[in-house]
Motif scaffolding. Structure first.
Motif, PDB file in Angstrom:
ATOM      1  N   GLU A 181       0.830  -1.200   0.000  1.00 35.28           N
ATOM      2  CA  GLU A 181       0.000   0.000   0.000  1.00 35.28           C
ATOM      3  C   GLU A 181       0.865   1.250   0.000  1.00 35.28           C
ATOM      4  O   GLU A 181       1.981   1.251   0.519  1.00 35.28           O
ATOM      5  CB  GLU A 181      -0.923   0.035   1.227  1.00 35.28           C
ATOM      6  CG  GLU A 181      -1.829  -1.169   1.379  1.00 35.28           C
ATOM      7  CD  GLU A 181      -1.250  -2.221   2.295  1.00 35.28           C
ATOM      8  OE1 GLU A 181      -2.031  -2.987   2.897  1.00 35.28           O
ATOM      9  OE2 GLU A 181      -0.005  -2.295   2.420  1.00 35.28           O
ATOM     10  N   GLY A 210      -0.894   6.913   1.964  1.00 35.48           N
ATOM     11  CA  GLY A 210      -1.378   7.391   3.244  1.00 35.48           C
ATOM     12  C   GLY A 210      -0.655   8.652   3.676  1.00 35.48           C
ATOM     13  O   GLY A 210       0.363   9.037   3.109  1.00 35.48           O
ATOM     14  N   LEU A 243      -5.501   6.080  -1.935  1.00 31.81           N
ATOM     15  CA  LEU A 243      -4.563   5.030  -1.588  1.00 31.81           C
ATOM     16  C   LEU A 243      -4.372   4.102  -2.774  1.00 31.81           C
ATOM     17  O   LEU A 243      -5.298   3.879  -3.559  1.00 31.81           O
ATOM     18  CB  LEU A 243      -5.070   4.223  -0.397  1.00 31.81           C
ATOM     19  CG  LEU A 243      -5.450   5.003   0.860  1.00 31.81           C
ATOM     20  CD1 LEU A 243      -5.887   4.037   1.952  1.00 31.81           C
ATOM     21  CD2 LEU A 243      -4.299   5.872   1.332  1.00 31.81           C
ATOM     22  N   TRP A 278     -10.297  -3.389   0.732  1.00 32.17           N
ATOM     23  CA  TRP A 278      -9.614  -2.534   1.691  1.00 32.17           C
ATOM     24  C   TRP A 278     -10.258  -2.731   3.061  1.00 32.17           C
ATOM     25  O   TRP A 278     -11.489  -2.748   3.170  1.00 32.17           O
ATOM     26  CB  TRP A 278      -9.689  -1.058   1.303  1.00 32.17           C
ATOM     27  CG  TRP A 278      -8.855  -0.694   0.122  1.00 32.17           C
ATOM     28  CD1 TRP A 278      -9.246  -0.672  -1.180  1.00 32.17           C
ATOM     29  CD2 TRP A 278      -7.485  -0.288   0.140  1.00 32.17           C
ATOM     30  NE1 TRP A 278      -8.208  -0.279  -1.981  1.00 32.17           N
ATOM     31  CE2 TRP A 278      -7.112  -0.039  -1.201  1.00 32.17           C
ATOM     32  CE3 TRP A 278      -6.543  -0.116   1.150  1.00 32.17           C
ATOM     33  CZ2 TRP A 278      -5.818   0.382  -1.546  1.00 32.17           C
ATOM     34  CZ3 TRP A 278      -5.263   0.293   0.809  1.00 32.17           C
ATOM     35  CH2 TRP A 278      -4.915   0.543  -0.527  1.00 32.17           C
ATOM     36  N   ARG A 299      -9.570  -1.472   7.367  1.00 30.37           N
ATOM     37  CA  ARG A 299      -8.872  -0.494   8.187  1.00 30.37           C
ATOM     38  C   ARG A 299      -8.933  -0.892   9.646  1.00 30.37           C
ATOM     39  O   ARG A 299      -9.845  -1.595  10.075  1.00 30.37           O
ATOM     40  CB  ARG A 299      -9.453   0.911   7.991  1.00 30.37           C
ATOM     41  CG  ARG A 299     -10.865   1.100   8.533  1.00 30.37           C
ATOM     42  CD  ARG A 299     -11.390   2.484   8.174  1.00 30.37           C
ATOM     43  NE  ARG A 299     -12.700   2.733   8.744  1.00 30.37           N
ATOM     44  CZ  ARG A 299     -13.415   3.819   8.502  1.00 30.37           C
ATOM     45  NH1 ARG A 299     -12.948   4.774   7.699  1.00 30.37           N
ATOM     46  NH2 ARG A 299     -14.616   3.969   9.065  1.00 30.37           N
ATOM     47  N   THR A 316      -9.509   7.996  10.638  1.00 30.85           N
ATOM     48  CA  THR A 316      -8.121   7.761  11.007  1.00 30.85           C
ATOM     49  C   THR A 316      -7.904   6.293  11.351  1.00 30.85           C
ATOM     50  O   THR A 316      -8.582   5.743  12.213  1.00 30.85           O
ATOM     51  CB  THR A 316      -7.728   8.638  12.195  1.00 30.85           C
ATOM     52  OG1 THR A 316      -7.787  10.015  11.811  1.00 30.85           O
ATOM     53  CG2 THR A 316      -6.311   8.321  12.667  1.00 30.85           C
ATOM     54  N   VAL A 341      -5.049   2.616  10.221  1.00 33.32           N
ATOM     55  CA  VAL A 341      -4.146   1.974   9.278  1.00 33.32           C
ATOM     56  C   VAL A 341      -5.011   1.258   8.254  1.00 33.32           C
ATOM     57  O   VAL A 341      -5.883   0.466   8.614  1.00 33.32           O
ATOM     58  CB  VAL A 341      -3.195   0.984   9.971  1.00 33.32           C
ATOM     59  CG1 VAL A 341      -2.321   0.270   8.944  1.00 33.32           C
ATOM     60  CG2 VAL A 341      -2.324   1.707  10.992  1.00 33.32           C
ATOM     61  N   TYR A 342      -4.778   1.539   6.993  1.00 39.81           N
ATOM     62  CA  TYR A 342      -5.559   0.947   5.919  1.00 39.81           C
ATOM     63  C   TYR A 342      -4.777  -0.182   5.270  1.00 39.81           C
ATOM     64  O   TYR A 342      -3.611  -0.020   4.904  1.00 39.81           O
ATOM     65  CB  TYR A 342      -5.927   2.003   4.880  1.00 39.81           C
ATOM     66  CG  TYR A 342      -7.055   2.890   5.337  1.00 39.81           C
ATOM     67  CD1 TYR A 342      -8.328   2.781   4.787  1.00 39.81           C
ATOM     68  CD2 TYR A 342      -6.854   3.830   6.349  1.00 39.81           C
ATOM     69  CE1 TYR A 342      -9.372   3.580   5.222  1.00 39.81           C
ATOM     70  CE2 TYR A 342      -7.894   4.632   6.796  1.00 39.81           C
ATOM     71  CZ  TYR A 342      -9.151   4.502   6.222  1.00 39.81           C
ATOM     72  OH  TYR A 342     -10.186   5.301   6.660  1.00 39.81           O
ATOM     73  N   THR A 351      -1.005   1.158   5.482  1.00 39.43           N
ATOM     74  CA  THR A 351      -0.546   2.532   5.359  1.00 39.43           C
ATOM     75  C   THR A 351      -1.402   3.414   6.262  1.00 39.43           C
ATOM     76  O   THR A 351      -2.623   3.273   6.308  1.00 39.43           O
ATOM     77  CB  THR A 351      -0.597   3.014   3.893  1.00 39.43           C
ATOM     78  OG1 THR A 351      -0.037   4.323   3.790  1.00 39.43           O
ATOM     79  CG2 THR A 351      -2.019   3.034   3.345  1.00 39.43           C
ATOM     80  N   GLN A 352      -0.757   4.300   6.993  1.00 38.41           N
ATOM     81  CA  GLN A 352      -1.443   5.120   7.982  1.00 38.41           C
ATOM     82  C   GLN A 352      -2.155   6.296   7.329  1.00 38.41           C
ATOM     83  O   GLN A 352      -1.557   7.037   6.544  1.00 38.41           O
ATOM     84  CB  GLN A 352      -0.451   5.644   9.023  1.00 38.41           C
ATOM     85  CG  GLN A 352      -1.062   6.582  10.061  1.00 38.41           C
ATOM     86  CD  GLN A 352      -1.967   5.862  11.042  1.00 38.41           C
ATOM     87  OE1 GLN A 352      -1.593   4.810  11.569  1.00 38.41           O
ATOM     88  NE2 GLN A 352      -3.148   6.419  11.282  1.00 38.41           N
ATOM     89  N   VAL A 353      -3.414   6.471   7.676  1.00 38.38           N
ATOM     90  CA  VAL A 353      -4.184   7.644   7.283  1.00 38.38           C
ATOM     91  C   VAL A 353      -4.602   8.368   8.550  1.00 38.38           C
ATOM     92  O   VAL A 353      -5.245   7.781   9.421  1.00 38.38           O
ATOM     93  CB  VAL A 353      -5.435   7.272   6.460  1.00 38.38           C
ATOM     94  CG1 VAL A 353      -6.313   8.498   6.226  1.00 38.38           C
ATOM     95  CG2 VAL A 353      -5.024   6.651   5.134  1.00 38.38           C
ATOM     96  N   THR A 354      -4.232   9.619   8.662  1.00 38.73           N
ATOM     97  CA  THR A 354      -4.597  10.427   9.814  1.00 38.73           C
ATOM     98  C   THR A 354      -5.356  11.656   9.343  1.00 38.73           C
ATOM     99  O   THR A 354      -4.859  12.409   8.502  1.00 38.73           O
ATOM    100  CB  THR A 354      -3.357  10.861  10.606  1.00 38.73           C
ATOM    101  OG1 THR A 354      -2.624   9.704  11.029  1.00 38.73           O
ATOM    102  CG2 THR A 354      -3.762  11.660  11.838  1.00 38.73           C
TER     103      THR A 354
END
Length: 124
Positions: free
Chosen positions: A6, A9, A20, A36, A38, A91, A93-94, A118-121
């Motif tokens: 991935e 992010g 993403l 996907w 999360r 928010t 991790v995806y 991959t981190q999404v914040t």
């Protein structure tokens, strides 16, 4: 075996957008249902979206329906998740997941292959 990686992010403001990508290596994704998931801190991994090999069938989780779009480019061996109108509760991790099967599925246990996440914040 297929490897999934991935990318895309990062940190975004509430109301913003992010896309993403999930790239496969080692093998093609021919015949693979993709999805996907999360996982937010302190919570279980949950379903976000899934797509069939042909792209004709998709399914979305209620909290993201209308705000995200899953798609794939089989020629590029890549799956995407477009996210719009992001909220702080997005928010997490995806994770990208895949399984060589016919029917799309929302169940974690049905997927054999997973990316590293991959981190999404999303900031308020």
């Amino acid at each position: 075996q297929v490897q999934l990686v991935e990318s895309g992010g990062g940190l975004v403001q509430a109301g913003g957008s992010l896309t993403l990508s999930c790239a496969a290596s080692g093998r093609t994704l021919t015949g693979y249902v993709m999805a996907w998931f999360r996982q937010a801190a302190g919570k279980e991994r949950e379903f976000v979206a899934t797509i069939s090999w042909s792209g004709d069938s998709t399914r979305y989780a209620g909290p993201v329906k209308g705000r995200v779009t899953i798609s794939r480019d089989n020629a590029k061996n890549t799956v995407y998740l477009q996210m719009n109108s992001l909220k702080p509760e997005d928010t997490a991790v995806y994770y990208c997941a895949g399984d060589r099967r016919l029917a799309i599925t929302t169940r974690r246990e049905d997927y054999d292959y997973w990316g590293q996440g991959t981190q999404v914040t999303v900031s308020s």
